[in-house]
Design an enzyme around this catalytic site. Structure first.
Site, mmCIF file in Angstrom:
data_model
loop_
_atom_site.group_PDB
_atom_site.id
_atom_site.type_symbol
_atom_site.label_atom_id
_atom_site.label_comp_id
_atom_site.label_asym_id
_atom_site.label_seq_id
_atom_site.Cartn_x
_atom_site.Cartn_y
_atom_site.Cartn_z
ATOM 1 N N CYS A 185 62.848 6.849 17.891
ATOM 2 C CA CYS A 185 64.351 8.266 18.597
ATOM 3 C C CYS A 185 65.222 7.244 19.427
ATOM 4 O O CYS A 185 64.434 8.796 20.688
ATOM 5 C CB CYS A 185 63.617 9.175 18.166
ATOM 6 S SG CYS A 185 63.525 9.382 16.320
ATOM 7 N N GLY B 56 67.734 7.512 21.835
ATOM 8 C CA GLY B 56 69.056 8.436 22.213
ATOM 9 C C GLY B 56 68.459 9.312 23.410
ATOM 10 O O GLY B 56 67.483 10.185 22.194
ATOM 11 N N PRO B 57 68.926 9.556 24.109
ATOM 12 C CA PRO B 57 70.245 8.265 25.024
ATOM 13 C C PRO B 57 69.497 7.318 25.779
ATOM 14 O O PRO B 57 70.476 7.141 27.021
ATOM 15 C CB PRO B 57 70.590 9.987 26.004
ATOM 16 C CG PRO B 57 69.837 10.591 26.265
ATOM 17 C CD PRO B 57 68.778 11.198 25.584
ATOM 18 N N GLY C 123 66.443 7.124 28.260
ATOM 19 C CA GLY C 123 65.962 6.538 29.640
ATOM 20 C C GLY C 123 64.389 6.093 29.218
ATOM 21 O O GLY C 123 64.000 5.349 29.855
ATOM 22 N N LYS C 124 63.595 6.899 28.025
ATOM 23 C CA LYS C 124 62.392 6.389 28.146
ATOM 24 C C LYS C 124 62.807 4.542 27.421
ATOM 25 O O LYS C 124 61.826 3.499 27.716
ATOM 26 C CB LYS C 124 61.523 7.291 26.923
ATOM 27 C CG LYS C 124 61.112 8.647 27.489
ATOM 28 C CD LYS C 124 61.177 9.303 25.925
ATOM 29 C CE LYS C 124 60.448 10.660 26.369
ATOM 30 N NZ LYS C 124 60.888 11.419 26.521
ATOM 31 N N ASP D 276 68.068 5.257 10.402
ATOM 32 C CA ASP D 276 66.810 6.559 10.453
ATOM 33 C C ASP D 276 65.519 5.714 10.121
ATOM 34 O O ASP D 276 65.358 5.167 10.175
ATOM 35 C CB ASP D 276 67.666 6.952 8.876
ATOM 36 C CG ASP D 276 66.738 8.140 8.043
ATOM 37 O OD1 ASP D 276 65.802 8.891 9.428
ATOM 38 O OD2 ASP D 276 66.679 9.001 7.758
ATOM 39 N N ASP E 271 59.180 9.859 20.330
ATOM 40 C CA ASP E 271 59.900 11.175 21.453
ATOM 41 C C ASP E 271 60.822 11.496 20.717
ATOM 42 O O ASP E 271 61.765 11.501 19.738
ATOM 43 C CB ASP E 271 61.169 10.758 22.104
ATOM 44 C CG ASP E 271 61.394 11.928 23.120
ATOM 45 O OD1 ASP E 271 60.876 13.344 22.921
ATOM 46 O OD2 ASP E 271 61.872 11.680 23.950
ATOM 47 N N CYS F 197 59.762 17.446 23.809
ATOM 48 C CA CYS F 197 59.671 17.940 24.323
ATOM 49 C C CYS F 197 59.895 19.706 24.382
ATOM 50 O O CYS F 197 60.575 20.187 24.331
ATOM 51 C CB CYS F 197 61.419 17.857 25.775
ATOM 52 S SG CYS F 197 61.796 18.825 26.717
#
Length: 493
Positions: free
Chosen positions: A310, A312-313, A315-316, A361, A378, A431
Site C-alpha cells: 500500500c 501511497g503517497p 515516502g516509505k 488492489d 503500511d 500509523c
C-alpha cells in the site's frame, strides 16, 4: 476595517476541512502560497488554523457555556469564527481586545452584522477566565470521570482517549498508562517539527546536516529541520531526500535489517513478477522504462524482490527503493488509488535501480503467491497515531471506522503473507496505536495460519528506548517524538 489575511486564511482552512473533508496540512500551504502571505502572517495563520483544530473539543465545551443555544444550531461559519477567537483568547499572547475585535470583523466579512454582534458578546464572556479556569468549570470531575475530563482538557473525543489509554496499558502496563496518558494526549496537541529522510545512495544524514538540518535521534537516515521550508534544501528539491516522520523511517529500516529465513529446497519462486496470465503490472502510474519491464530478475537469488503493498503517497517506497538500488533488489510499489500511484511514481523518479509502480488492489494482487522476499504493508488505518500532523482526524473518525478498517487490514495482511515466499518477511505497519488495528489484527490472522512466525522486532530498532516487552513495537509521540507507529515483523516458515 478589513479582516487581516492571516485570520482569513485560517478561517478558510477550517471551512475547507469542514465542508470538503480536506486536510489542513494540504489546504493551508496552498492558501499561503496563492495569497502570498509574508512570513509573519503565514506563521499566524498556521498557529490559528492548527490551534483551533487541535483545541476544538476544549473550545466547544467552553463556547457551549457562553452561548444560549446548542452549538449545532449555530451557522457553521460563525462557529468556526468563535473557535478561532477562543484559541486567540485562551492559547496565544494576542491581547484580548485584538482577539475579540479581529473576530468580530471576520464574522462581519464572512457572515453578517448580526453574527458579528453575537461573536462580540460570546467572546467577551470567554475572555473572563483563562484556559485553566474554564477547564475547571466545564470539564467533568477528574476523579469520577478521568476519561471525560481528559477529553475536555486535552481536546480529544472520549472514545479516542479510551482507546489510547487501553493501548498504553497493553504496551506499557497499567501503572505506566495511568502516569503517561496525559503526556500522550498533550503530545498530540504539540506542533511537530519537520523530519527529513535521506535516501541512501542519493544523500545521507551528513548531507542534510550540511544544508542546515540537525541529526535525527534514532534512524541513520533522519534529520530535523528546525525552521523554514524543506524544499529550500537542495537534497529535498532534487528528490534525494524527502519529508518523512522518523517513526515511518524506523519501521521501514527494521524490515530491511531483519533476517530472511532459508528458502526451502526447490522453492525458486517465479521468473517474472507478473507471471503468465497474472495481469500487466504497469497499470496507471507504472514505470514504463525497459528496466522496470524486464523479467530477467534472478529468481534463484535471495533478497532480490521487495513489495510495498500500500505504497501511497510514496515516502516509505522511496526509502525502500533507494536501499534496494544499493542491494541490487527490485521493488514493486502497489497502490489502489491511481492519483496516489502517481505520487509514488513521482517520489521514485530520482532513484536509480529497478522499481515499478502498479495500480492494484492489495487484497486481489496481480502477482503470483510466494513471489517476494520482503513485503511492507503500511495498512490503511484511522491515523490516530498522527494526530499531531492531522489534528482534524480526531473529529472526523468514529468508532465504526475502526471495525471497518480492521477487516480490511486483516485481508491485506493475509495477502501480504501470501505474497511472501517461504522464508520471506512481512512488516505489518499502521500509523495507529489502536489495539483493534494493531495487535488484534496480527493475532487474528496468525491464529488462522500455521506457516508464519512472529519475530521480536525490537533488535531491529537499535538505540530506540522504551520499546516494551515485544515482540511487536509501538512508538509513541510522548516517548519517542515520532508518530505512534506500530510494527510487527512476521516471517513465512
Amino acid at each position: 476595517m478589513r479582516t487581516d489575511p492571516a485570520r482569513l486564511a485560517a478561517y478558510d482552512t477550517l471551512r475547507a476541512v469542514a465542508e470538503r473533508e480536506a486536510y489542513a496540512n494540504l489546504v493551508l500551504p496552498r492558501l499561503l502560497a496563492e495569497r502570498r502571505l509574508d512570513a509573519r502572517d503565514a506563521a499566524l495563520a498556521t498557529e490559528l488554523a492548527y490551534g483551533a483544530l487541535r483545541g476544538r473539543g476544549t473550545y466547544d465545551a467552553i463556547l457551549s457555556a457562553c452561548v444560549d443555544r446548542p452549538l449545532g444550531q449555530l451557522d457553521p461559519e460563525v462557529l468556526d469564527v468563535l473557535r478561532l477567537g477562543a484559541h486567540q483568547l485562551l492559547a496565544t499572547r494576542i491581547p484580548a481586545h485584538a482577539a475579540v475585535d479581529s473576530s468580530v470583523e471576520l464574522a462581519r466579512e464572512v457572515a453578517h452584522e448580526g453574527a458579528a454582534r453575537m461573536v462580540n458578546a460570546v467572546l467577551r464572556k470567554v475572555a473572563r477566565l483563562d484556559l485553566r479556569g474554564w477547564v475547571d468549570r466545564v470539564a467533568p470531575d477528574p476523579d469520577r470521570d478521568p476519561e471525560g475530563y481528559l477529553a475536555v482538557y486535552r481536546s480529544h473525543p472520549v472514545w479516542v482517549v479510551s482507546a489510547l489509554w487501553d493501548s498504553l496499558a497493553a504496551h506499557r502496563g497499567k501503572d505506566a498508562a495511568y502516569d503517561e496518558i496525559d503526556r500522550l494526549l498533550e503530545a498530540d496537541n504539540e506542533r511537530p517539527g519537520v523530519t527529513l529522510a535521506a535516501r541512501p545512495g542519493l544523500a545521507d544524514q551528513a548531507d542534510l546536516v550540511k544544508q542546515g538540518a540537525e541529526p535525527g535521534r534514532y534512524a541513520s537516515t533522519a534529520a530535523y529541520l528546525p525552521e523554514g521550508d524543506p524544499a529550500r534544501l537542495e537534497a529535498v528539491a532534487r528528490g534525494r531526500a524527502g519529508v518523512q516522520d522518523e517513526g515511518s523511517q524506523l519501521v521501514a529500516l527494521a524490515l530491511m535489517a531483519a533476517p530472511l529465513g532459508d528458502r526451502p529446497a526447490g522453492a525458486d519462486g517465479v521468473r517474472d513478477v507478473g507471471g503468465a496470465g497474472d495481469g500487466d503490472l504497469d497499470g496507471d502510474g507504472g514505470d514504463d522504462s525497459p528496466e522496470a519491464d524486464s523479467s530477467s530478475t534472478d529468481s534463484s537469488g535471495d533478497d532480490r524482490r521487495w513489495l510495498d503493498l500500500c505504497a501511497g503517497p510514496g515516502g516509505k517506497a522511496a526509502l525502500l527503493a533507494a536501499i534496494g538500488a544499493q542491494r541490487d533488489a527490485r521493488l514493486v510499489a502497489a497502490e489502489i488509488a491511481p492519483h496516489r500511484a502517481r505520487l509514488v511514481k513521482r517520489a521514485l523518479q530520482p532513484i536509480r535501480g529497478v522499481h515499478k509502480v502498479v495500480t492494484a488492489d492489495g487484497t486481489q494482487p496481480p502477482w503470483r503467491p510466494a513471489t517476494f522476499d520482503r513485503v511492507l504493508l503500511d495498512a490503511p488505518c484511522t491515523g490516530l497515531g498522527a494526530l499531531r500532523r492531522r489534528p482534524e482526524s480526531r473529529w472526523r473518525r468514529e468508532p465504526a471506522d475502526v471495525s471497518r478498517l480492521a477487516e480490511l487490514q486483516k485481508k491485506l495482511l493475509a495477502s501480504a503473507l501470501d505474497s511472501a515466499r517461504p522464508g520471506g518477511l512481512v512488516a505489518y505497519v499502521t500509523c495507529s496505536p489502536h489495539l483493534a488495528e494493531t495487535r488484534l489484527v496480527v493475532s487474528d490472522v496468525l491464529a488462522r495460519r500455521d506457516d508464519v512466525e512472529q519475530l521480536d522486532a525490537r533488535p531491529y530498532l537499535p538505540g530506540v528506548p522504551e520499546l516494551g516487552d515485544g515482540p511487536d513495537v509501538q512508538l509513541w509521540p510522548h516517548l519517542h517524538d515520532t508518530d505512534a507507529m506500530y510494527l510487527a515483523l512476521l516471517r513465512r516458515v
